[in-house]
Design a protein around this motif. Sequence first.
Motif, PDB file in Angstrom:
ATOM      1  N   ARG A  61       0.847  -1.193   0.000  1.00  0.00           N
ATOM      2  CA  ARG A  61       0.000   0.000   0.000  1.00  0.00           C
ATOM      3  C   ARG A  61       0.876   1.234   0.000  1.00  0.00           C
ATOM      4  O   ARG A  61       1.903   1.280   0.678  1.00  0.00           O
ATOM      5  N   LEU A 146      -1.216  -0.629  -3.831  1.00  0.00           N
ATOM      6  CA  LEU A 146      -2.565  -0.084  -3.737  1.00  0.00           C
ATOM      7  C   LEU A 146      -2.525   1.405  -3.411  1.00  0.00           C
ATOM      8  O   LEU A 146      -1.626   1.874  -2.722  1.00  0.00           O
ATOM      9  N   TYR A 231      -9.921   4.595  -5.896  1.00  0.00           N
ATOM     10  CA  TYR A 231     -10.019   3.632  -4.802  1.00  0.00           C
ATOM     11  C   TYR A 231     -10.969   4.131  -3.720  1.00  0.00           C
ATOM     12  O   TYR A 231     -11.795   3.360  -3.192  1.00  0.00           O
ATOM     13  N   TRP A 235     -14.522   2.413  -2.745  1.00  0.00           N
ATOM     14  CA  TRP A 235     -14.641   1.918  -1.367  1.00  0.00           C
ATOM     15  C   TRP A 235     -15.854   2.538  -0.673  1.00  0.00           C
ATOM     16  O   TRP A 235     -16.571   1.856   0.066  1.00  0.00           O
ATOM     17  N   SER A 264     -14.606  -6.427  -0.752  1.00  0.00           N
ATOM     18  CA  SER A 264     -13.611  -7.418  -1.175  1.00  0.00           C
ATOM     19  C   SER A 264     -13.578  -7.541  -2.693  1.00  0.00           C
ATOM     20  O   SER A 264     -12.505  -7.694  -3.296  1.00  0.00           O
ATOM     21  N   GLN A 267     -11.624  -4.600  -3.925  1.00  0.00           N
ATOM     22  CA  GLN A 267     -10.181  -4.798  -3.749  1.00  0.00           C
ATOM     23  C   GLN A 267      -9.614  -5.645  -4.882  1.00  0.00           C
ATOM     24  O   GLN A 267      -8.562  -5.312  -5.450  1.00  0.00           O
ATOM     25  N   ASP A 268     -10.300  -6.713  -5.228  1.00  0.00           N
ATOM     26  CA  ASP A 268      -9.845  -7.579  -6.319  1.00  0.00           C
ATOM     27  C   ASP A 268      -9.867  -6.840  -7.656  1.00  0.00           C
ATOM     28  O   ASP A 268      -8.964  -7.006  -8.487  1.00  0.00           O
TER      29      ASP A 268
END
Length: 339
Positions: A61, A146, A231, A235, A264, A267-268
């Motif tokens: 990250r 990330l 992101y 999220w 999740s 995230q993938d």
Amino acid sequence: MNRIIYVLLFAVALFLLTMYDLYTAFLLAMIWIAVPILTWAMAFLSRKSMKCAVSCPLCGRKGETMDIALSLTGPFVPFLSSVTAYLGGQEYDAYEQKGKEIRFLFQKELLHCGRVPMDSLTVAWKDPFGLFHFHITTPGSTILVLPSRIGKTPLIVKRLLSIAGSDEVEYFGATEYKPGDNPHLINWKITARRDDVYVRDSMPADNVKITLAADYTNREEVMDTIGDALYSAGWALASSHMTFRFAWATKDGLPVVTTIHTPSEWQDAILSFLRQGGDHGLAKSPLSPLVPICYITGNPNPSVSPSLHPTIWCALEGANRAALSGRRAIFHALGGTET
């Protein structure tokens, strides 16, 4: 310098062999000649039998530190001298030895998100006399990093919903009027051209209120802005239990569209985007024009399919086509601060 000294000793050894017919002189000369040669041979065999293995996390990250380990194993490891390891020219931070294995530990600061190249790792050592140097180099690789989460979830969701609107019904055509149809939905334009009465053909809106689209760029600072905004937006939607779509294109220009339901899954999806993403994410996209699109890009004039009309957030300042232009404006809209 050590090799020059060895050449001088070799010359002295040959002088002793030729000038003195003494056993001790012969023995001393043979030692001076044979020992370094045997040492080189053992070091060469050691290099052939050594195995290197690199271990590190699949992803990190931005802003954090990644631990990378280089293991050197082989039967001659306990006998090696002056063993060291380098990552891109920087020596190891720590090491540990156990039996026939040495582990060199490195720490790499992850300053930018995206596909971050990792320099090659090199293990080097020399023979006890310091005459010959050997090394093993592992090929470089790529680390997925990330982005950071910025802003505040309620503000992000509110901003995205302002793009998506709040219509609960989508209209896409017209059908003949049937008893029980809502007369307020009569399509007067088509009815005027036909003998029968037509009403607007509607379908219940699905759970997808908005699509996030993004481009990948190799420009580090621009990618940081795109990555952090993308992101954080995804999220916020996923953590608020709002289904959305994510659209992008691969490095080969192939369009990718994924429906996201959970954090999740998001995230993938982000990892897939960082691994294979390219630019021009909406140039050939099969997206429906009925679902609003928030397009986060570093291109001030991106190529977009003619049927789509996205809301563009550009990471660069001065983008005329963008609703938001520049890192400061995007971060402010998401409730964050420019870093």
